[in-house]
Scaffold this motif. Structure first.
Motif, mmCIF file in Angstrom:
data_model
loop_
_atom_site.group_PDB
_atom_site.id
_atom_site.type_symbol
_atom_site.label_atom_id
_atom_site.label_comp_id
_atom_site.label_asym_id
_atom_site.label_seq_id
_atom_site.Cartn_x
_atom_site.Cartn_y
_atom_site.Cartn_z
ATOM 1 N N VAL A 161 0.967 -1.637 -0.008
ATOM 2 C CA VAL A 161 -0.192 0.358 -0.231
ATOM 3 C C VAL A 161 0.466 0.985 -0.072
ATOM 4 N N ILE A 162 0.655 2.374 -0.541
ATOM 5 C CA ILE A 162 1.022 3.624 -0.644
ATOM 6 C C ILE A 162 0.150 4.411 0.266
ATOM 7 N N GLU A 163 0.630 5.488 0.971
ATOM 8 C CA GLU A 163 -0.231 6.039 1.586
ATOM 9 C C GLU A 163 0.797 7.304 2.195
ATOM 10 N N ASN A 164 -0.167 8.233 2.766
ATOM 11 C CA ASN A 164 0.174 9.544 2.908
ATOM 12 C C ASN A 164 -0.646 9.963 4.546
ATOM 13 N N ALA A 165 -1.072 9.304 5.052
ATOM 14 C CA ALA A 165 -2.099 9.556 5.978
ATOM 15 C C ALA A 165 -2.315 8.434 7.205
ATOM 16 N N PRO A 166 -2.162 9.404 8.576
ATOM 17 C CA PRO A 166 -1.928 8.907 9.681
ATOM 18 C C PRO A 166 -3.378 7.252 9.797
ATOM 19 N N LEU A 167 -4.336 8.153 9.039
ATOM 20 C CA LEU A 167 -5.326 7.101 9.575
ATOM 21 C C LEU A 167 -5.863 6.193 8.226
ATOM 22 N N LEU A 177 -1.414 -5.092 5.734
ATOM 23 C CA LEU A 177 -0.643 -5.205 4.493
ATOM 24 C C LEU A 177 0.944 -4.524 4.564
ATOM 25 N N TYR A 178 1.680 -4.571 4.167
ATOM 26 C CA TYR A 178 3.008 -3.165 3.773
ATOM 27 C C TYR A 178 2.557 -2.411 3.719
ATOM 28 N N VAL A 180 4.150 1.418 2.537
ATOM 29 C CA VAL A 180 4.756 2.298 2.655
ATOM 30 C C VAL A 180 3.789 3.781 2.315
ATOM 31 N N ALA A 181 4.577 5.043 3.501
ATOM 32 C CA ALA A 181 4.018 6.433 3.488
ATOM 33 C C ALA A 181 5.213 6.855 2.396
ATOM 34 N N VAL A 182 4.305 8.461 2.059
ATOM 35 C CA VAL A 182 5.046 9.168 1.724
ATOM 36 C C VAL A 182 4.561 10.765 2.178
ATOM 37 N N ALA A 183 5.553 11.432 3.485
ATOM 38 C CA ALA A 183 5.475 12.838 3.976
ATOM 39 C C ALA A 183 4.964 13.742 3.229
ATOM 40 N N SER A 184 3.328 12.985 2.233
ATOM 41 C CA SER A 184 3.273 15.065 1.111
ATOM 42 C C SER A 184 2.381 15.974 2.156
ATOM 43 N N MET A 185 2.191 15.833 3.139
ATOM 44 C CA MET A 185 0.856 16.766 4.324
ATOM 45 C C MET A 185 1.633 17.161 5.539
ATOM 46 N N LEU A 186 1.898 15.953 5.655
ATOM 47 C CA LEU A 186 2.635 15.919 8.013
ATOM 48 C C LEU A 186 3.872 15.717 8.061
ATOM 49 N N GLU A 187 3.907 15.930 8.764
ATOM 50 C CA GLU A 187 5.472 15.602 9.147
ATOM 51 C C GLU A 187 5.658 14.149 9.355
ATOM 52 N N PRO A 188 6.802 13.453 8.980
ATOM 53 C CA PRO A 188 7.501 11.984 9.086
ATOM 54 C C PRO A 188 6.642 11.443 10.202
ATOM 55 N N ALA A 194 3.581 3.543 9.992
ATOM 56 C CA ALA A 194 4.306 3.139 8.550
ATOM 57 C C ALA A 194 5.415 1.460 8.546
ATOM 58 N N ASP A 195 5.444 0.769 7.705
ATOM 59 C CA ASP A 195 6.727 -0.187 7.122
ATOM 60 C C ASP A 195 7.306 1.236 6.807
ATOM 61 N N LEU A 196 7.611 1.731 5.743
ATOM 62 C CA LEU A 196 8.846 2.884 5.063
ATOM 63 C C LEU A 196 8.607 4.073 5.083
#
Length: 216
Positions: A161-167, A177-178, A180-188, A194-196
């Motif tokens: 999964v590719i996500e960007n939000a905590p929820l 599921l594994y 991966v988060a991209v910190a596009s709007m919130l602080e890392p 997330a796993d990564l």
């Protein structure tokens, strides 16, 4: 073996979070509730019902039944859709990914908005699309991601999964599921469960391109 990639939409595929949040801010203001864009960023991934309920609870107010019907429509009318664009490089990357993996989309947004985004930017890219109102329980419950797995007809260890939000991250992890988060709007720090965690979309594109190389 990786067979599918499941993407969140707002803040992952399209640079829309500012406009989505602004539309909610205006909508709640008309309902007599003052919030900030950051309040919406924290709840990103929620379906309309959960988001409205959370905002009212945080404001120590009780929503009425009509709020759940009318506020989403008011928000859609307030959304400056024409200003929403895909993140640079995402569309070309999806076209390459599709040659190697099944692609799915899991969004907390209303289906009308999701389909509008797909029709405008991502036609024929996704085999499975799950929108916010499709299930009774949305993110952070695992149901949307479990439904995507069911429709993909794959096991948990065959998808990421590719996500960007905590929820959304919580939903993916609860689904096993594994993520991966991209910190596009919130602080890392806000997406560290997330796993990564990837710092931005430039690094995300490199990560996705590397998946293609590994699968070749």
């Amino acid at each position: 073996m990786l067979k599918a990639i499941i993407f969140d939409v707002d803040g992952v595929l399209v640079d829309s979070m500012f406009f989505q949040a602004e539309a909610w801010v205006k909508t709640f203001q008309e309902a007599g509730i003052t919030i900030s864009r950051e309040d919406i960023y924290e709840l990103e991934g929620s379906n309309d019902k959960r988001l409205i309920k959370s905002i009212f609870e945080n404001s120590e107010k009780e929503p009425e039944p009509w709020h759940f019907e009318q506020l989403p429509e008011q928000k859609r009318n307030a959304l400056e859709f024409d200003r929403i664009k895909p993140f640079e490089g995402i569309l070309d990357c999806l076209k390459e990914l599709k040659k190697h993996f099944k692609l799915a989309m899991v969004s907390g947004s209303n289906r009308k908005v999701v389909e509008k985004i797909v029709d405008k930017f991502f036609s024929n890219c996704f085999e499975v699309i799950i929108a916010g109102g499709d299930l009774e329980r949305g993110k952070p419950e695992p149901d949307p991601y479990l439904k995507a797995l069911e429709k993909l007809d794959l096991t948990k260890n065959e998808c990421i999964v590719i996500e960007n939000a905590p929820l959304g991250i919580t939903a993916a992890k609860r689904a096993g599921l594994y993520c991966v988060a991209v910190a596009s709007m919130l602080e890392p720090e806000k997406v560290k469960h997330a796993d990564l965690v990837l710092e931005d979309h430039v690094i995300l594109l490199d990560y996705l391109k590397n998946l293609i190389l590994k699968s070749s």
